[in-house]
Design a protein around this motif. Structure first.
Motif, PDB file in Angstrom:
ATOM      1  N   THR A 102      28.620  49.995  47.408  1.00 46.88           N
ATOM      2  CA  THR A 102      30.081  50.095  47.457  1.00 46.88           C
ATOM      3  C   THR A 102      30.572  51.517  47.717  1.00 46.88           C
ATOM      4  N   ILE A 144      36.287  35.512  52.771  1.00 46.69           N
ATOM      5  CA  ILE A 144      37.643  36.071  52.752  1.00 46.69           C
ATOM      6  C   ILE A 144      38.251  36.103  54.147  1.00 46.69           C
ATOM      7  N   SER A 145      37.424  36.353  55.160  1.00 43.13           N
ATOM      8  CA  SER A 145      37.945  36.430  56.525  1.00 43.13           C
ATOM      9  C   SER A 145      38.517  35.109  57.012  1.00 43.13           C
ATOM     10  N   GLN A 182      40.514  41.905  48.204  1.00 43.65           N
ATOM     11  CA  GLN A 182      41.094  42.152  49.519  1.00 43.65           C
ATOM     12  C   GLN A 182      42.546  41.702  49.488  1.00 43.65           C
ATOM     13  N   THR A 183      43.432  42.560  49.968  1.00 49.08           N
ATOM     14  CA  THR A 183      44.870  42.305  49.881  1.00 49.08           C
ATOM     15  C   THR A 183      45.422  41.920  51.248  1.00 49.08           C
ATOM     16  N   PHE A 184      46.263  40.874  51.245  1.00 45.14           N
ATOM     17  CA  PHE A 184      46.872  40.367  52.473  1.00 45.14           C
ATOM     18  C   PHE A 184      48.393  40.444  52.343  1.00 45.14           C
ATOM     19  N   ASP A 195      39.818  38.292  45.683  1.00 45.17           N
ATOM     20  CA  ASP A 195      38.512  38.954  45.584  1.00 45.17           C
ATOM     21  C   ASP A 195      38.559  40.369  46.152  1.00 45.17           C
ATOM     22  N   HIS A 242      42.263  35.944  42.104  1.00 38.94           N
ATOM     23  CA  HIS A 242      43.400  36.343  42.933  1.00 38.94           C
ATOM     24  C   HIS A 242      44.613  36.681  42.079  1.00 38.94           C
ATOM     25  N   THR A 298      46.287  39.228  46.669  1.00 45.41           N
ATOM     26  CA  THR A 298      44.950  39.814  46.595  1.00 45.41           C
ATOM     27  C   THR A 298      43.949  38.748  46.204  1.00 45.41           C
TER      28      THR A 298
END
Length: 289
Positions: free
Chosen positions: A278, A121-122, A63-65, A61, A81, A59
């Motif tokens: 948000t 993030i992208s 956003q989870t990958f 910021d 993170h 994770t």
């Protein structure tokens, strides 16, 4: 006194390693020494990881990958993170200070030409194509060797190996946009993003940044629309919202303290701003995280 939001580590504070400006290691032993790094934290340095084994979640910021083999992560100083791994994981980790490459490069903003070092993030996660995997792994192995068995001009070798990795992976990211990488518009956009990072607490309007850049607000807005698909105001508000999320995950900080740190006039205005951008109130977001 401002309360600490997340643990913030610099290269020299990571136990087991002596150098102050860079750290190179295989990932499994690094993680076993630094179990505390599984929890949410920040770095004051650039942080690069290549996974070669294992799965899990990473994770960045908020956003989870999904973690997969031959996946690279590039993080800039200040990002928050955390990791959640499933079983054994391995790969390589490379940490280096902001000034580590200064002695080699005459361009202080050299790394900013790579999209993966812009903090977006992208662009953070890169899936290595098959034809590049072996070459990148070899470069990381050479980095580990130079770190563990330093020889003559070892620092110079480490720096050149790092740049080879960044350039090879950077070609994947900027290969389709090379015509605009050095354009005037691109440079203006980078300057705008850098100014936001420095002044988002005090400068909230596009006209304030346009004035700093000696362009018109309409020019700045068109630039952001063309490059990012967002208005200049949205880019500014997104940065404020990101910092609010980072602060809200620290339960030691009250909503009033967070509002004050972000330079809002009162709690009510901060709550309205946060919910508008948000969909959640600060209290609702805090409960979720």
């Amino acid at each position: 006194m401002i309360k600490q939001t997340f643990p913030i580590y610099d290269v020299s504070s990571l136990s087991g390693f002596k150098r102050e400006d860079f750290l190179i290691s295989r990932f499994a032993p690094y993680l076993s020494i630094h179990e505390n790094l599984r929890e949410a934290h920040k770095h004051s340095f650039y942080h690069v990881m290549l996974f070669t084994e294992g799965t899990g979640k990473h994770t960045i910021d908020f956003q989870t990958f999904p973690v997969r083999p031959y996946q690279m992560y590039f993080m800039i100083p200040g990002q928050v993170h955390s990791w959640q791994f499933e079983g054994h994981v391995d790969g390589y980790v490379l940490n280096f200070s902001v000034s580590f490459l200064d002695t080699l490069l005459l361009k202080p903003d050299y790394l900013e030409q790579f999209p993966f070092f812009n903090g977006a993030i992208s662009e953070t996660v890169i899936e290595l194509p098959g034809q590049l995997r072996h070459r990148i792994v070899q470069l990381f192995e050479s980095l580990v060797h130079e770190s563990e068995v330093p020889e003559l001009l070892a620092i110079d070798m480490v720096q050149t190996l790092m740049l080879q990795i960044f350039i090879l992976v950077g070609r994947l990211s900027i290969g389709n946009t090379s015509s605009v990488v050095n354009s005037y518009s691109y440079l203006l956009l980078k300057k705008f993003q850098k100014l936001i990072g420095q002044h988002y607490k005090s400068l909230r309007l596009p006209k304030d940044y346009a004035e700093c850049m000696f362009i018109t607000p309409n020019h700045l807005n068109a630039l952001c629309k063309n490059a990012l698909g967002l208005s200049a105001g949205e880019v500014i508000r997104n940065r404020i919202t990101l910092e609010a999320k980072r602060l809200l995950t620290n339960k030691a900080l009250s909503i009033a303290e967070i509002s004050c740190q972000l330079n809002f006039t009162d709690n009510s205005y901060f709550s309205k701003f946060y919910k508008k951008h948000t969909g959640f109130t600060p209290e609702e977001f805090r409960k979720q995280h």
